[in-house]
Design a protein around this motif. Structure first.
Motif, mmCIF file in Angstrom:
data_model
loop_
_atom_site.group_PDB
_atom_site.id
_atom_site.type_symbol
_atom_site.label_atom_id
_atom_site.label_comp_id
_atom_site.label_asym_id
_atom_site.label_seq_id
_atom_site.Cartn_x
_atom_site.Cartn_y
_atom_site.Cartn_z
ATOM 1 N N LEU A 192 -6.995 -10.228 -8.180
ATOM 2 C CA LEU A 192 -6.776 -10.297 -9.615
ATOM 3 C C LEU A 192 -5.287 -10.139 -9.907
ATOM 4 C CD1 LEU A 192 -8.711 -10.742 -11.848
ATOM 5 C CD2 LEU A 192 -9.150 -8.304 -11.999
ATOM 6 N N GLN A 193 -4.659 -9.183 -9.227
ATOM 7 C CA GLN A 193 -3.253 -8.893 -9.493
ATOM 8 C C GLN A 193 -2.377 -10.100 -9.185
ATOM 9 O OE1 GLN A 193 -2.918 -4.979 -9.231
ATOM 10 N NE2 GLN A 193 -5.090 -4.851 -8.853
ATOM 11 N N ASN A 194 -2.540 -10.653 -8.001
ATOM 12 C CA ASN A 194 -1.738 -11.806 -7.629
ATOM 13 C C ASN A 194 -1.988 -12.976 -8.566
ATOM 14 O OD1 ASN A 194 -0.139 -11.103 -5.425
ATOM 15 N ND2 ASN A 194 -1.854 -11.256 -4.010
ATOM 16 N N SER A 195 -3.258 -13.238 -8.868
ATOM 17 C CA SER A 195 -3.537 -14.460 -9.613
ATOM 18 C C SER A 195 -3.146 -14.321 -11.083
ATOM 19 C CB SER A 195 -5.004 -14.864 -9.452
ATOM 20 O OG SER A 195 -5.867 -13.773 -9.651
ATOM 21 N N LEU A 196 -3.313 -13.148 -11.656
ATOM 22 C CA LEU A 196 -2.907 -12.992 -13.053
ATOM 23 C C LEU A 196 -1.395 -13.048 -13.199
ATOM 24 C CD1 LEU A 196 -5.413 -10.281 -14.304
ATOM 25 C CD2 LEU A 196 -5.296 -12.665 -15.011
ATOM 26 N N LEU A 197 -0.684 -12.607 -12.175
ATOM 27 C CA LEU A 197 0.780 -12.646 -12.251
ATOM 28 C C LEU A 197 1.337 -13.996 -11.797
ATOM 29 C CD1 LEU A 197 1.643 -9.058 -10.977
ATOM 30 C CD2 LEU A 197 1.995 -9.966 -13.266
ATOM 31 N N ARG A 198 0.427 -14.925 -11.487
ATOM 32 C CA ARG A 198 0.819 -16.289 -11.114
ATOM 33 C C ARG A 198 1.371 -16.394 -9.701
ATOM 34 N NH1 ARG A 198 -2.464 -18.418 -14.184
ATOM 35 N NH2 ARG A 198 -2.218 -17.903 -16.388
ATOM 36 N N SER A 199 2.319 -15.538 -9.373
ATOM 37 C CA SER A 199 2.947 -15.679 -8.068
ATOM 38 C C SER A 199 2.620 -14.443 -7.220
ATOM 39 C CB SER A 199 4.452 -15.808 -8.262
ATOM 40 O OG SER A 199 5.109 -15.518 -7.055
ATOM 41 N N ALA A 200 2.014 -14.682 -6.068
ATOM 42 C CA ALA A 200 1.567 -13.571 -5.229
ATOM 43 C C ALA A 200 2.753 -12.811 -4.661
ATOM 44 C CB ALA A 200 0.693 -14.086 -4.090
ATOM 45 N N ASP A 201 2.733 -11.497 -4.793
ATOM 46 C CA ASP A 201 3.796 -10.694 -4.207
ATOM 47 C C ASP A 201 3.326 -9.950 -2.968
ATOM 48 O OD1 ASP A 201 2.598 -8.129 -5.027
ATOM 49 O OD2 ASP A 201 3.131 -8.772 -7.042
ATOM 50 N N HIS A 202 2.101 -10.220 -2.527
ATOM 51 C CA HIS A 202 1.614 -9.594 -1.298
ATOM 52 C C HIS A 202 0.526 -10.454 -0.683
ATOM 53 C CE1 HIS A 202 -1.098 -8.094 -4.476
ATOM 54 N NE2 HIS A 202 -2.015 -7.977 -3.524
ATOM 55 N N ASN A 203 0.156 -10.129 0.530
ATOM 56 C CA ASN A 203 -0.871 -10.876 1.249
ATOM 57 C C ASN A 203 -2.232 -10.241 1.061
ATOM 58 O OD1 ASN A 203 1.081 -12.592 2.933
ATOM 59 N ND2 ASN A 203 1.740 -10.505 3.392
ATOM 60 N N VAL A 204 -3.248 -11.078 1.068
ATOM 61 C CA VAL A 204 -4.620 -10.592 1.102
ATOM 62 C C VAL A 204 -5.277 -11.231 2.320
ATOM 63 C CG1 VAL A 204 -6.809 -10.415 -0.117
ATOM 64 C CG2 VAL A 204 -4.674 -10.484 -1.412
ATOM 65 N N GLN A 205 -5.884 -10.404 3.130
ATOM 66 C CA GLN A 205 -6.385 -10.889 4.407
ATOM 67 C C GLN A 205 -7.717 -10.209 4.718
ATOM 68 O OE1 GLN A 205 -3.653 -10.024 7.577
ATOM 69 N NE2 GLN A 205 -4.447 -11.625 8.926
ATOM 70 N N THR A 206 -8.609 -10.952 5.351
ATOM 71 C CA THR A 206 -9.882 -10.325 5.725
ATOM 72 C C THR A 206 -9.675 -9.437 6.949
ATOM 73 O OG1 THR A 206 -10.522 -12.109 7.203
ATOM 74 C CG2 THR A 206 -11.193 -12.313 4.899
ATOM 75 N N LEU A 207 -10.496 -8.418 7.012
ATOM 76 C CA LEU A 207 -10.446 -7.496 8.136
ATOM 77 C C LEU A 207 -11.603 -7.848 9.069
ATOM 78 C CD1 LEU A 207 -8.489 -5.158 8.359
ATOM 79 C CD2 LEU A 207 -10.136 -3.715 7.183
ATOM 80 N N THR B 79 -8.063 -2.836 -12.541
ATOM 81 C CA THR B 79 -6.702 -2.952 -11.998
ATOM 82 C C THR B 79 -5.925 -1.645 -12.166
ATOM 83 O OG1 THR B 79 -5.797 -3.865 -14.071
ATOM 84 C CG2 THR B 79 -6.609 -5.428 -12.451
ATOM 85 N N LEU B 80 -6.262 -0.875 -13.210
ATOM 86 C CA LEU B 80 -5.586 0.416 -13.379
ATOM 87 C C LEU B 80 -5.997 1.395 -12.283
ATOM 88 C CD1 LEU B 80 -5.791 0.893 -17.257
ATOM 89 C CD2 LEU B 80 -3.742 0.421 -15.907
ATOM 90 N N VAL B 81 -7.259 1.360 -11.921
ATOM 91 C CA VAL B 81 -7.702 2.240 -10.841
ATOM 92 C C VAL B 81 -7.047 1.819 -9.526
ATOM 93 C CG1 VAL B 81 -9.690 3.003 -9.485
ATOM 94 C CG2 VAL B 81 -9.857 2.861 -11.973
ATOM 95 N N ASP B 82 -6.949 0.512 -9.308
ATOM 96 C CA ASP B 82 -6.180 0.036 -8.154
ATOM 97 C C ASP B 82 -4.797 0.676 -8.158
ATOM 98 O OD1 ASP B 82 -8.129 -1.563 -7.119
ATOM 99 O OD2 ASP B 82 -7.197 -3.469 -7.657
ATOM 100 N N GLY B 83 -4.163 0.664 -9.322
ATOM 101 C CA GLY B 83 -2.829 1.241 -9.437
ATOM 102 C C GLY B 83 -2.819 2.714 -9.094
ATOM 103 N N ALA B 84 -3.850 3.430 -9.548
ATOM 104 C CA ALA B 84 -3.939 4.864 -9.252
ATOM 105 C C ALA B 84 -4.035 5.083 -7.739
ATOM 106 C CB ALA B 84 -5.142 5.471 -9.959
#
Lengths: 247, 247
Positions: free
Chosen positions: A87-102, A133-138
């Motif tokens: 959600l964070q990457n897509s709402l901000l348009r440009s991804a600032d980090h990687n998301v990868q499966t474990l 997203t706020l809990v993510d931030g916490a």
DNA sequence: CGACGATTTGAAATCAGTCAAGAGCAGTGG
DNA sequence: CCACTGCTCTTGACTGATTTCAAATCGTCG
């Protein structure tokens, strides 16, 4: 029930923080999406991408991480069933980090503009997603504290406590007995340590009877004792009264 | 213009990420609020509080930080003119971190339920505020990476680069010359280091000609060179095209 | 059985922390 | 105007937690 319930894990997650009306719930369940099966270690989003979809995890585990120029990796968070993971990457348009499966992952990809429209049309759902997203931030903040100001032993124990509760909440383990979804090297990248030191630290925790482990399985004989040496206070997870005495 | 423009810094900040219509802008400016002057080192919110107001900073600096059980402090972020500094705490009801002034601060306190109503009634404003919290999250992630995976020198240089750009954006300094709003001990708490080591690290950066400093003032003779050794890539600030070649 | 990744262990090196003391600087009050 | 007080900054010597490097063992899966 008029809709498929495939997206139910998302509803369940949203309802952790906000009570949803039936119509809100149905609107979430009706979100258009594509199901995909991903294999372990696949990238979902790469730093720099401009994702058009958000990824809801239905099963398996994924991580978010960033890399330094010199190749160091810091895992920022772990995600599991019900988490909308970029959600964070897509709402901000440009991804600032990687998301990868474990692990292998079952996921639903939802177009980001549909999510934005839902948030605008149904403020309650919008508020619930904002909350998520706020809990993510916490959790990010607690990880920063963990990595910045706790020694290796406390830090590692803290992560084990967080896993215990988060797995319990989504029904993937018990607080005092669960399967670690990560290798020691991945733990190291989450903790800002080396895998060698994680190994020694886990052994030291086991030697003191604070955890018992066989392979990836972790057993916590005395939750309160571990939480204490972990400097763990679950308030940052914002689970409220949803958990019995989490410390 | 029917409203006071006291809250204009908030509008300006929101417009960094989202274009607002006149009515949206006016709705923000019309938010009820109480102005307060705070002295340096005052707490705005304490970990565990249940704040009813959000705090918009109109002038001065504030930080967010958490404490470990053993008294270690980690500063999670720095805030300045235009930042709504405890949106996260107040929207989540229960504060999971402290918010404290660094300097004397002029602030406007806005009731949280009014903010929630505004977000629900005006989705564009809601989206803009959501975005602001998402950018906060992006900065947290970068700080976690910084603290977890960069050595003291790179880490310190990185923070100096971030300050340079953020102060420039709100017009409180130039990219290559600004006043540091923190003591070395506070820098240490932001970097997960000790003040002694921050001192040595700053000296080493100065010795290599990467920065020049007198007192709290920092001058960056060669931005590109500092950004390079800082492993600094401004994308995580999500300032888009708002800055000339930030690296 | 063999291979590969993950875990375990040891020894040496290093980055950052600790402790302690002195210097610089601003504000206060005599 | 100056001594005093209290921060902040600076520096040195020493300590120690964590990393690095390297090699051995374990486990699992084809």
């Amino acid at each position: 029930m008029p809709f498929s319930t495939i997206l139910m894990p998302m509803v369940t997650k949203l309802q952790l923080w906000t009570r949803l009306e039936d119509e809100d719930r149905d609107a979430v369940l009706a979100l258009p999406h594509k199901l995909r099966s991903l294999r372990a270690h696949e990238y979902i989003v790469r730093d720099g991408d401009e994702p058009r979809h958000s990824c809801l995890i239905l099963g398996g585990f994924a991580i978010r991480h960033k890399l330094t120029g010199s190749g160091g990796r810091q895992i920022m968070s772990i995600h599991m069933k019900g988490d909308v993971v970029d959600l964070q990457n897509s709402l901000l348009r440009s991804a600032d980090h990687n998301v990868q499966t474990l692990t292998n992952v079952e996921a639903a990809f939802i177009p980001i503009d549909v999510i934005e429209k839902l948030a605008a049309d149904r403020p309650t759902v919008g508020k619930a997603m904002w909350n998520e997203t706020l809990v993510d931030g916490a959790i990010f903040r607690e990880w920063t504290l963990n990595v910045g100001r706790r020694d290796a032993r406390t830090r590692t124990a803290h992560l084990l406590c967080e896993f215990a509760l988060r797995l319990e909440v989504v029904g993937l383990g018990e607080r005092c007995h669960y399967e670690l979804p990560m290798t020691q090297e991945q733990l190291a990248d989450a903790l800002g340590l080396t895998s060698v030191h994680v190994n020694r630290t886990l052994k030291s925790l086991a030697a003191d009877g604070l955890i018992e482990r066989t392979n990836r399985s972790v057993r916590i004989p005395d939750w309160k004792k571990l939480a204490e040496i972990a400097d763990f206070d679950s308030r940052y997870l914002h689970l409220d009264q949803r958990l019995p005495a989490a410390t």
